[in-house]
Design a protein around this motif. Structure first.
Motif, PDB file in Angstrom:
ATOM      1  N   TRP A  85     -78.558  54.671 -10.902  1.00  0.00           N
ATOM      2  CA  TRP A  85     -77.233  55.056 -11.391  1.00  0.00           C
ATOM      3  C   TRP A  85     -76.137  54.294 -10.650  1.00  0.00           C
ATOM      4  CZ3 TRP A  85     -73.660  57.974  -8.252  1.00  0.00           C
ATOM      5  CH2 TRP A  85     -72.417  58.138  -8.872  1.00  0.00           C
ATOM      6  N   PHE A  86     -76.185  54.288  -9.321  1.00  0.00           N
ATOM      7  CA  PHE A  86     -75.097  53.714  -8.554  1.00  0.00           C
ATOM      8  C   PHE A  86     -74.999  52.214  -8.750  1.00  0.00           C
ATOM      9  CE2 PHE A  86     -73.017  52.149  -4.679  1.00  0.00           C
ATOM     10  CZ  PHE A  86     -71.909  52.975  -4.641  1.00  0.00           C
ATOM     11  N   ALA A  89     -73.510  51.438 -12.117  1.00  0.00           N
ATOM     12  CA  ALA A  89     -72.216  52.037 -12.448  1.00  0.00           C
ATOM     13  C   ALA A  89     -71.145  50.974 -12.667  1.00  0.00           C
ATOM     14  CB  ALA A  89     -71.788  53.003 -11.344  1.00  0.00           C
ATOM     15  N   ASN A  92     -69.367  49.260  -9.806  1.00  0.00           N
ATOM     16  CA  ASN A  92     -70.119  48.306  -8.979  1.00  0.00           C
ATOM     17  C   ASN A  92     -70.477  47.019  -9.708  1.00  0.00           C
ATOM     18  OD1 ASN A  92     -70.239  49.830  -6.555  1.00  0.00           O
ATOM     19  ND2 ASN A  92     -71.739  51.181  -7.516  1.00  0.00           N
ATOM     20  N   SER A 171     -71.766  67.742 -11.152  1.00  0.00           N
ATOM     21  CA  SER A 171     -70.611  66.846 -11.241  1.00  0.00           C
ATOM     22  C   SER A 171     -69.819  66.834  -9.945  1.00  0.00           C
ATOM     23  CB  SER A 171     -69.708  67.248 -12.411  1.00  0.00           C
ATOM     24  OG  SER A 171     -69.193  68.552 -12.228  1.00  0.00           O
ATOM     25  N   GLY A 175     -70.524  63.070  -6.429  1.00  0.00           N
ATOM     26  CA  GLY A 175     -69.484  62.338  -5.713  1.00  0.00           C
ATOM     27  C   GLY A 175     -69.781  62.144  -4.240  1.00  0.00           C
ATOM     28  N   VAL A 194     -77.775  63.470  -9.945  1.00  0.00           N
ATOM     29  CA  VAL A 194     -77.999  62.355 -10.859  1.00  0.00           C
ATOM     30  C   VAL A 194     -79.070  62.706 -11.888  1.00  0.00           C
ATOM     31  CG1 VAL A 194     -78.819  59.976 -11.058  1.00  0.00           C
ATOM     32  CG2 VAL A 194     -77.221  60.596  -9.230  1.00  0.00           C
ATOM     33  N   ASN A 237     -75.144  55.793 -18.257  1.00  0.00           N
ATOM     34  CA  ASN A 237     -74.565  55.609 -16.932  1.00  0.00           C
ATOM     35  C   ASN A 237     -73.049  55.788 -16.971  1.00  0.00           C
ATOM     36  OD1 ASN A 237     -73.498  54.290 -14.496  1.00  0.00           O
ATOM     37  ND2 ASN A 237     -75.580  53.568 -14.166  1.00  0.00           N
ATOM     38  N   THR A 241     -70.869  58.838 -15.090  1.00  0.00           N
ATOM     39  CA  THR A 241     -69.769  58.511 -14.179  1.00  0.00           C
ATOM     40  C   THR A 241     -68.477  59.170 -14.631  1.00  0.00           C
ATOM     41  OG1 THR A 241     -70.832  56.398 -13.660  1.00  0.00           O
ATOM     42  CG2 THR A 241     -68.505  56.621 -13.100  1.00  0.00           C
ATOM     43  N   PHE A 244     -68.431  62.938 -13.753  1.00  0.00           N
ATOM     44  CA  PHE A 244     -68.129  63.110 -12.330  1.00  0.00           C
ATOM     45  C   PHE A 244     -66.652  62.834 -12.055  1.00  0.00           C
ATOM     46  CE2 PHE A 244     -67.733  59.514  -9.201  1.00  0.00           C
ATOM     47  CZ  PHE A 244     -67.237  60.265  -8.148  1.00  0.00           C
ATOM     48  N   ALA A 245     -66.139  61.704 -12.572  1.00  0.00           N
ATOM     49  CA  ALA A 245     -64.768  61.305 -12.261  1.00  0.00           C
ATOM     50  C   ALA A 245     -63.749  62.274 -12.848  1.00  0.00           C
ATOM     51  CB  ALA A 245     -64.510  59.895 -12.779  1.00  0.00           C
ATOM     52  N   CYS A 356     -58.720  51.839 -11.455  1.00  0.00           N
ATOM     53  CA  CYS A 356     -59.361  52.987 -12.092  1.00  0.00           C
ATOM     54  C   CYS A 356     -58.813  53.253 -13.494  1.00  0.00           C
ATOM     55  CB  CYS A 356     -59.167  54.226 -11.228  1.00  0.00           C
ATOM     56  SG  CYS A 356     -59.838  55.733 -11.961  1.00  0.00           S
TER      57      CYS A 356
END
Length: 405
Positions: A85-86, A89, A92, A171, A175, A194, A237, A241, A244-245, A356
């Motif tokens: 996932w990371f 993302a 990244n 969620s 983070g 995740v 993915n 994200t 979560f955000a 962002c």
């Protein structure tokens, strides 16, 4: 980059900060002292950037990337759901791959979609503030900070309200990926988050294929189906994200705002008298106590910066809170003052191509919430001990017992 440089410091001149110490906070005096000594400090995680000019240049320097695999490796993770996932993302990615994924989001997540949420945000904030006004004391997380972004998620992402208990913990815990180095139960919590969110989002996207709505996930599914530029795994993915955000960073920023106003009740009363200061208050709250102290950059080649040589794979951590109180960029910035128009933008949303995408929505939620609360309620005060997430990462209080008045 800025033309101003300093002589390269001797190793002994560079301060050291132990950001992994549970007691470390950016408000600590040693952070201010380190900022005065040099533009960065050495830490167990890498160079912690403490001054605004250098931070602003670093986040826009093409010789530095996010290097998701490097970040994972530094935290002892080389495979598995968190790694997948990371590393995959949007935040990244760089270059053409980043532009391709960002293009999909931009086609669906339009300014009109954000603006259409304004009445929902305002109405929800007013209703929740009325509920707080009728209570003697409150768990601000449960009674406001969680509720507002979850209501936005219902409208924006098409997430059914009945599912909130299912993914609410996930969620929030996902983070903590930016705080993996703190250890303890954090790696296990992130992995559970995740895995849980992947399963949930797969089911949710399947529902949007069969029964599309006017929400962002339906729009993303439609664009992907029509254009085929993004794989199902990449879309999953992206949606994970976004969940979560849209939740964790906003609720923590709301909580950080309440802690700040509890420390500065005169500023709360000023906002209650002058709601037109709300946009400026939002910027000052985010400057003073940001929820995102997690802007990382990795050096991709040996380079010179500010008269110093840095080797490939050097990691810079932007100490966002310290940077946003840097008196060189914010004259008088050692004081929290919502009446002071700041000429320098905050850096917690990043910069350059990676600015962002959710920043306008986050600002809108805060700009509706703060005057709704200050217009109805006396200044907040803490009624219990505040425990904090790790300072480096997505940060804020874990519990927030409050009384208004």
């Amino acid at each position: 980059m800025s033309a101003a440089t300093e002589p390269a410091p001797r190793t002994t001149d560079v301060p050291h900060l132990d950001v992994l110490d549970p007691a470390f906070r950016f408000e600590n005096p040693e952070v201010t002292e380190a900022q005065e000594r040099h533009w960065y400090a050495n830490t167990p995680l890498g160079r912690l950037v403490l001054r605004h000019a250098e931070a602003n240049d670093i986040i826009r320097d093409s010789r530095m990337t996010h290097d998701g695999p490097g970040f994972m490796k530094q935290n002892g993770i080389t495979e598995g759901p968190v790694y997948d996932w990371f590393v995959g993302a949007l935040v990244n990615q760089d270059g053409a791959h980043h532009r391709r994924l960002k293009s999909l989001v931009n086609k669906a997540f339009t300014p009109r979609m954000v603006n259409d949420l304004r009445p929902v945000i305002r109405g929800t904030a007013e209703r929740l503030a009325d509920d707080l006004a009728a209570a003697d004391h409150t768990d601000f997380y449960a009674d406001f900070a969680d509720q507002l972004p979850l209501a936005v998620m219902t409208e924006l992402l098409g997430v059914p309200a009945k599912d909130f208990p299912t993914f609410g913990t996930w969620s929030s815990d996902i983070g903590l990926v930016f705080s993996l180095a703190a250890g303890g139960d954090i790696p296990a919590r992130v992995e559970a988050a995740v895995s849980g969110l992947y399963d949930y989002v797969d089911s949710l996207m399947a529902q949007k294929v069969d029964r599309p709505g006017d929400d962002l996930i339906s729009a993303l599914v439609k664009v992907r189906t029509e254009e085929g530029d993004v794989t199902p795994e990449e879309l999953r993915n992206l949606v994970v994200t976004m969940v979560f955000a849209a939740h964790d960073t906003t609720r923590l920023q709301l909580a950080n705002a309440m802690v700040t106003f509890a420390e500065h009740p005169d500023q709360w009363r000023l906002l209650g008298r002058r709601p037109e200061l709300a946009p400026q208050a939002v910027e000052e709250v985010m400057r003073w106590r940001p929820s995102s102290n997690a802007v990382f950059r990795h050096v991709t080649e040996d380079l010179e910066f500010r008269g110093e040589q840095f080797g490939r794979d050097t990691m810079f951590l932007i100490g966002v809170q310290a940077v946003q109180r840097d008196p060189r960029a914010y004259p008088g910035g050692e004081v929290f003052d919502i009446s002071e128009p700041r000429q320098t933008q905050v850096l917690q949303f990043g910069g350059g191509p990676h600015y962002c995408l959710g920043a306008p929505l986050a600002r809108m939620e805060m700009a509706q919430a703060l005057p709704a609360l200050a217009g109805k309620l006396p200044a907040p005060s803490l009624t219990g001990e505040v425990t904090w997430r790790p300072a480096v990462g997505i940060t804020g209080p874990e519990h927030l017992p409050l009384r208004f008045g």
